[in-house]
Structures are given as structure tokens and as C-alpha cells.
Write a protein that holds these residues in place. Structure first.
Motif, mmCIF file in Angstrom:
data_model
loop_
_atom_site.group_PDB
_atom_site.id
_atom_site.type_symbol
_atom_site.label_atom_id
_atom_site.label_comp_id
_atom_site.label_asym_id
_atom_site.label_seq_id
_atom_site.Cartn_x
_atom_site.Cartn_y
_atom_site.Cartn_z
ATOM 1 N N ASP A 53 -7.476 -2.673 -4.687
ATOM 2 C CA ASP A 53 -7.548 -3.899 -5.478
ATOM 3 C C ASP A 53 -6.341 -4.015 -6.410
ATOM 4 O O ASP A 53 -5.812 -5.113 -6.633
ATOM 5 C CB ASP A 53 -8.844 -3.933 -6.290
ATOM 6 C CG ASP A 53 -10.064 -4.122 -5.412
ATOM 7 O OD1 ASP A 53 -9.899 -4.621 -4.278
ATOM 8 O OD2 ASP A 53 -11.176 -3.783 -5.841
ATOM 9 N N ASP A 54 -5.891 -2.871 -6.970
ATOM 10 C CA ASP A 54 -4.691 -2.900 -7.813
ATOM 11 C C ASP A 54 -3.467 -3.313 -6.999
ATOM 12 O O ASP A 54 -2.610 -4.061 -7.481
ATOM 13 C CB ASP A 54 -4.461 -1.523 -8.436
ATOM 14 C CG ASP A 54 -5.538 -1.145 -9.442
ATOM 15 O OD1 ASP A 54 -6.261 -2.068 -9.898
ATOM 16 O OD2 ASP A 54 -5.671 0.047 -9.760
ATOM 17 N N VAL A 55 -3.380 -2.837 -5.760
ATOM 18 C CA VAL A 55 -2.260 -3.200 -4.883
ATOM 19 C C VAL A 55 -2.263 -4.702 -4.616
ATOM 20 O O VAL A 55 -1.220 -5.362 -4.667
ATOM 21 C CB VAL A 55 -2.344 -2.404 -3.559
ATOM 22 C CG1 VAL A 55 -1.399 -2.998 -2.508
ATOM 23 C CG2 VAL A 55 -1.993 -0.947 -3.791
ATOM 24 N N VAL A 56 -3.449 -5.271 -4.341
ATOM 25 C CA VAL A 56 -3.533 -6.712 -4.059
ATOM 26 C C VAL A 56 -3.148 -7.521 -5.291
ATOM 27 O O VAL A 56 -2.426 -8.522 -5.192
ATOM 28 C CB VAL A 56 -4.954 -7.058 -3.575
ATOM 29 C CG1 VAL A 56 -5.102 -8.572 -3.404
ATOM 30 C CG2 VAL A 56 -5.263 -6.362 -2.260
ATOM 31 N N ARG A 57 -3.632 -7.087 -6.463
ATOM 32 C CA ARG A 57 -3.265 -7.814 -7.689
ATOM 33 C C ARG A 57 -1.761 -7.740 -7.955
ATOM 34 O O ARG A 57 -1.151 -8.728 -8.374
ATOM 35 C CB ARG A 57 -4.045 -7.242 -8.872
ATOM 36 C CG ARG A 57 -5.504 -7.693 -8.921
ATOM 37 C CD ARG A 57 -6.140 -7.369 -10.256
ATOM 38 N NE ARG A 57 -6.309 -5.933 -10.418
ATOM 39 C CZ ARG A 57 -7.405 -5.275 -10.065
ATOM 40 N NH1 ARG A 57 -8.415 -5.924 -9.526
ATOM 41 N NH2 ARG A 57 -7.497 -3.975 -10.242
ATOM 42 N N LYS A 58 -1.162 -6.589 -7.710
ATOM 43 C CA LYS A 58 0.276 -6.462 -7.901
ATOM 44 C C LYS A 58 1.034 -7.348 -6.914
ATOM 45 O O LYS A 58 2.027 -7.992 -7.276
ATOM 46 C CB LYS A 58 0.675 -4.994 -7.712
ATOM 47 C CG LYS A 58 2.165 -4.735 -7.863
ATOM 48 C CD LYS A 58 2.665 -5.050 -9.257
ATOM 49 C CE LYS A 58 4.133 -4.682 -9.405
ATOM 50 N NZ LYS A 58 4.690 -5.106 -10.703
ATOM 51 N N LEU A 59 0.573 -7.412 -5.675
ATOM 52 C CA LEU A 59 1.214 -8.274 -4.690
ATOM 53 C C LEU A 59 1.106 -9.742 -5.102
ATOM 54 O O LEU A 59 2.084 -10.494 -5.006
ATOM 55 C CB LEU A 59 0.576 -8.054 -3.316
ATOM 56 C CG LEU A 59 1.049 -8.963 -2.176
ATOM 57 C CD1 LEU A 59 2.539 -8.806 -1.934
ATOM 58 C CD2 LEU A 59 0.278 -8.663 -0.893
ATOM 59 N N ASP A 60 -0.075 -10.162 -5.576
ATOM 60 C CA ASP A 60 -0.242 -11.543 -6.035
ATOM 61 C C ASP A 60 0.730 -11.872 -7.172
ATOM 62 O O ASP A 60 1.352 -12.939 -7.197
ATOM 63 C CB ASP A 60 -1.681 -11.774 -6.496
ATOM 64 C CG ASP A 60 -2.656 -11.783 -5.331
ATOM 65 O OD1 ASP A 60 -2.210 -12.035 -4.201
ATOM 66 O OD2 ASP A 60 -3.858 -11.544 -5.552
ATOM 67 N N ALA A 61 0.854 -10.941 -8.124
ATOM 68 C CA ALA A 61 1.723 -11.195 -9.274
ATOM 69 C C ALA A 61 3.184 -11.272 -8.850
ATOM 70 O O ALA A 61 3.930 -12.149 -9.302
ATOM 71 C CB ALA A 61 1.528 -10.100 -10.327
ATOM 72 N N ASP A 62 3.616 -10.374 -7.958
ATOM 73 C CA ASP A 62 5.017 -10.386 -7.538
ATOM 74 C C ASP A 62 5.350 -11.607 -6.690
ATOM 75 O O ASP A 62 6.449 -12.157 -6.780
ATOM 76 C CB ASP A 62 5.332 -9.117 -6.756
ATOM 77 C CG ASP A 62 5.323 -7.865 -7.643
ATOM 78 O OD1 ASP A 62 5.257 -8.041 -8.881
ATOM 79 O OD2 ASP A 62 5.358 -6.744 -7.105
ATOM 80 N N VAL A 63 4.401 -12.051 -5.849
ATOM 81 C CA VAL A 63 4.630 -13.263 -5.068
ATOM 82 C C VAL A 63 4.692 -14.485 -5.982
ATOM 83 O O VAL A 63 5.514 -15.401 -5.789
ATOM 84 C CB VAL A 63 3.527 -13.425 -3.998
ATOM 85 C CG1 VAL A 63 3.613 -14.800 -3.339
ATOM 86 C CG2 VAL A 63 3.651 -12.346 -2.938
ATOM 87 N N ALA A 64 3.830 -14.504 -7.016
ATOM 88 C CA ALA A 64 3.797 -15.651 -7.924
ATOM 89 C C ALA A 64 5.095 -15.787 -8.711
ATOM 90 O O ALA A 64 5.585 -16.905 -8.940
ATOM 91 C CB ALA A 64 2.608 -15.526 -8.874
ATOM 92 N N ALA A 102 0.835 -1.204 0.000
ATOM 93 C CA ALA A 102 0.000 0.000 0.000
ATOM 94 C C ALA A 102 0.867 1.251 0.000
ATOM 95 O O ALA A 102 0.562 2.231 -0.682
ATOM 96 C CB ALA A 102 -0.938 -0.011 1.201
ATOM 97 N N HIS A 103 1.967 1.227 0.773
ATOM 98 C CA HIS A 103 2.881 2.370 0.786
ATOM 99 C C HIS A 103 3.687 2.452 -0.515
ATOM 100 O O HIS A 103 4.026 3.544 -0.971
ATOM 101 C CB HIS A 103 3.849 2.246 1.969
ATOM 102 C CG HIS A 103 3.256 2.670 3.274
ATOM 103 N ND1 HIS A 103 3.242 3.975 3.705
ATOM 104 C CD2 HIS A 103 2.621 1.955 4.244
ATOM 105 C CE1 HIS A 103 2.654 4.056 4.876
ATOM 106 N NE2 HIS A 103 2.258 2.849 5.232
#
Length: 331
Positions: free
Chosen positions: A292-303, A273-274
Motif C-alpha cells: 500500500d505504501d508503494v501504491v501511495r508513493k506511485l500515485d504521488a510521483d505520478v501526480a 515494488a523493486h
């Protein structure tokens, strides 16, 4: 600005309440000469009138119920405000109404009474819900609650210590001198922590601990019952424009964060978020979409292995990579 609409609002509008008249003048300041297409925001009307937002919205409801204003064509507002989530409610002013007409003024007074009655009923309902009555059983056949006062001159037996044996007549038997008294049984305190201690031992959600060595404290995964409390802690650690959003928007954000916490760690959400919310074009009501964009970006980077699922930082850092993915301290 329309001189005709403002003149009508000041001199002829069937309004006899100061707050409603002030709000109507603010609308007229944005209307066309025929009274159509006034769409100032509620925040703008608050600035004009120095009233609270709640009062301004209440006066708009009164004016609409009286037929003095009606919702305008949404296409007029859309022509000036392109973003749908930034469009205020537009209004048309009925310049045909006149204060000297008793029927017109009577409709306004009836609308004021109806709104005040609804407000009074809400207050009474809330007061009734919050009021609790505790009654004691009445044993007297006449329905009279017995008095707890002691009559003058009555003998009152002293209270016995907790656990002491009391005879039927209320007198505690005395021990003979030199008699052996059995000691009170000793109960060894339990070493098991209580539920409150277990909860307080959890690391505060969103707390950014300094991770300098392997084996430092980690944020444990929360169960479903903790998600509501954790959502508030996560929101409290997010950037200012999330924490200072309107109350209704923060309520929706808390529900969204609570749902996301089922699949994500709190520290990772705060970190991202920061990282991705410092956008100068961040709109007034884009918080949910941006989150929601932050969560999607986090999912992609973790994947793809570029972000740590525990804290949202570089996947290859010493502490979390060893515990999450079975890595080592070597880079």
C-alpha cells in the motif's frame, strides 16, 4: 524453560498420541513453573517436533479441545512482543490434569476422534464435489442399456465420408462413370484473429522490454476480466520476499494487486515494488502494508510528474512521455 511443566508433560499429561505429546512438550519448554504464558510460534514448534505446520496446528486444536491447554492472557504476549502482527498465540497448560484419571484421558481421546472425523468429512466432501457422473439415456423399457457390440455374422455398412449423401437404406449412391460431380464448396478462412490469438498478442505483464526508440511496444491496458491473470504475473515479477511469502499471504496480495490494477499499469507497480521494497527492516507479515505504501508513493510521483504512469520510470524519458502526456522526444 520450566522443569515442572516439562516433567508434567512427559510423565503426567493425559495424552496418548505421540504427535500431540511432542507438541505439548514444546509448549512446556516455554511455560512458567505453574504452566502459564507459553507462547512459542508455530514455526518454533515445527522445528522442535519435525512435524508439518498443518500437523502442529491440528495437534494444538486437539489439546485445546481436550482442555489440556487454554489461550493465555494476550497482555503477557504483548509485554514481550511489541508488534501486534508478530505476536503468536499464547497458551496456559493445565497442570492439574493427570494421565491416570480416566476422565481426563477420555476427553483427550474424544477430542482426537472429533478432529479426525472432521478431517475425514472434509476429504469425503471434496471427493464428492470433484466426482462427476456422465450417464447416457436408456431407451429400453426394461431399463437395460442397449449393447454397442455387433453380433457375429451381421453385415455392417461402411462409414460414409463426412458430407456424403446416404440413402434411407444406409447405402451411398454411386456416381456414373463420366458424370460431373459438383466440387465441394470452398470456404475462405477468416482473417479475423480468434479470441485466443487476441489474448496471446498482449505483452506479458511485468515484462521489462528494452525501450530504445519512440514507437516501441507498450503494455496495453487490461480490462476487468484480465486483472486476475495479470495479478499473478505482477506478483511473479515482484521482489523475492513478496514471491516467497506464505500461501495465505500471497492469496491476499493477489486480491490487493487485482484491485490496484484497475487504476495502475502493471509495469509501474513492478518498478516501484523493486524500488521501495529493499528495506532491511521489512517484517515477516508487512507485505500488504508495504505494498500500500508503494501504491501511495506511485500515485504521488505520478501526480507531481516525477514518474511515468506507464512504467514507473522517469516521466521525461523518450518513449512513454510522448504517448502518455503528449510530450515530445526533446528533453
Amino acid at each position: 524453560m520450566s522443569v515442572e511443566a516439562i516433567s508434567w508433560a512427559l510423565n503426567h499429561a493425559p495424552v496418548d498420541e505421540p504427535s500431540a505429546a511432542f507438541v505439548l512438550v514444546g509448549l512446556a519448554n516455554h511455560a512458567s513453573p505453574d504452566g502459564r504464558g507459553a507462547f512459542p510460534s508455530v514455526a518454533r514448534l515445527v522445528t522442535y517436533t519435525r512435524l508439518s505446520e498443518r500437523t502442529v496446528r491440528e495437534q494444538l486444536d486437539i489439546l485445546e479441545a481436550a482442555g489440556i491447554i487454554t489461550p493465555c492472557d494476550p497482555a503477557i504476549v504483548a509485554a514481550y512482543v511489541k508488534r501486534a502482527d508478530h505476536r503468536p498465540q499464547g497458551w496456559d497448560l493445565n497442570l492439574n490434569l493427570d494421565r491416570d484419571n480416566p476422565a481426563h484421558l477420555g476427553r483427550f481421546q474424544a477430542a482426537v476422534k472429533a478432529v479426525k472425523d472432521r478431517r475425514r468429512q472434509r476429504r469425503e466432501r471434496k471427493a464428492a464435489e470433484s466426482k462427476t457422473v456422465v450417464t447416457e439415456p436408456i431407451n429400453d423399457p426394461n431399463g437395460v442399456q442397449p449393447s454397442h457390440l455387433v453380433e457375429r455374422g451381421a453385415t455392417v455398412a461402411p462409414r460414409s465420408p463426412r458430407g456424403a449423401t446416404v440413402a434411407d437404406n444406409g447405402v451411398r449412391p454411386s456416381q456414373e462413370r463420366g458424370a460431373t460431380v459438383a466440387p465441394e464448396p470452398y470456404v475462405e478462412p477468416s482473417n479475423e484473429p480468434s479470441e485466443d490469438q487476441k489474448q496471446s498478442s498482449l505483452l506479458a505483464v511485468g515484462e521489462r522490454t528494452v525501450r530504445t526508440a519512440r514507437g516501441a511496444a507498450q503494455t496495453p491496458s487490461a480490462n476487468q476480466g484480465d486483472h486476475s491473470r495479470m495479478a499473478g504475473d505482477v506478483l511473479g515479477q515482484m521482489p523475492d520476499h513478496y514471491r516467497k511469502a506464505p500461501a495465505w499471504l500471497r492469496s491476499r496480495m493477489l486480491k490487493r494487486i487485482e484491485a490496484v490494477l484497475a487504476d495502475h499499469e502493471p509495469l509501474a507497480l513492478v518498478e516501484y515494488a523493486h524500488k521501495f521494497a529493499a528495506d532491511p527492516n521489512f517484517g515477516d507479515y508487512e507485505h500488504l502494508r508495504r505494498f500500500d505504501d508503494v501504491v501511495r508513493k506511485l500515485d504521488a510521483d505520478v501526480a507531481d510528474g516525477t514518474a511515468c504512469p506507464r512504467c514507473g520510470r522517469d516521466q521525461m524519458h523518450t518513449f512513454c512521455s510522448a504517448d502518455v502526456e503528449g510530450g515530445t522526444d526533446e528533453r
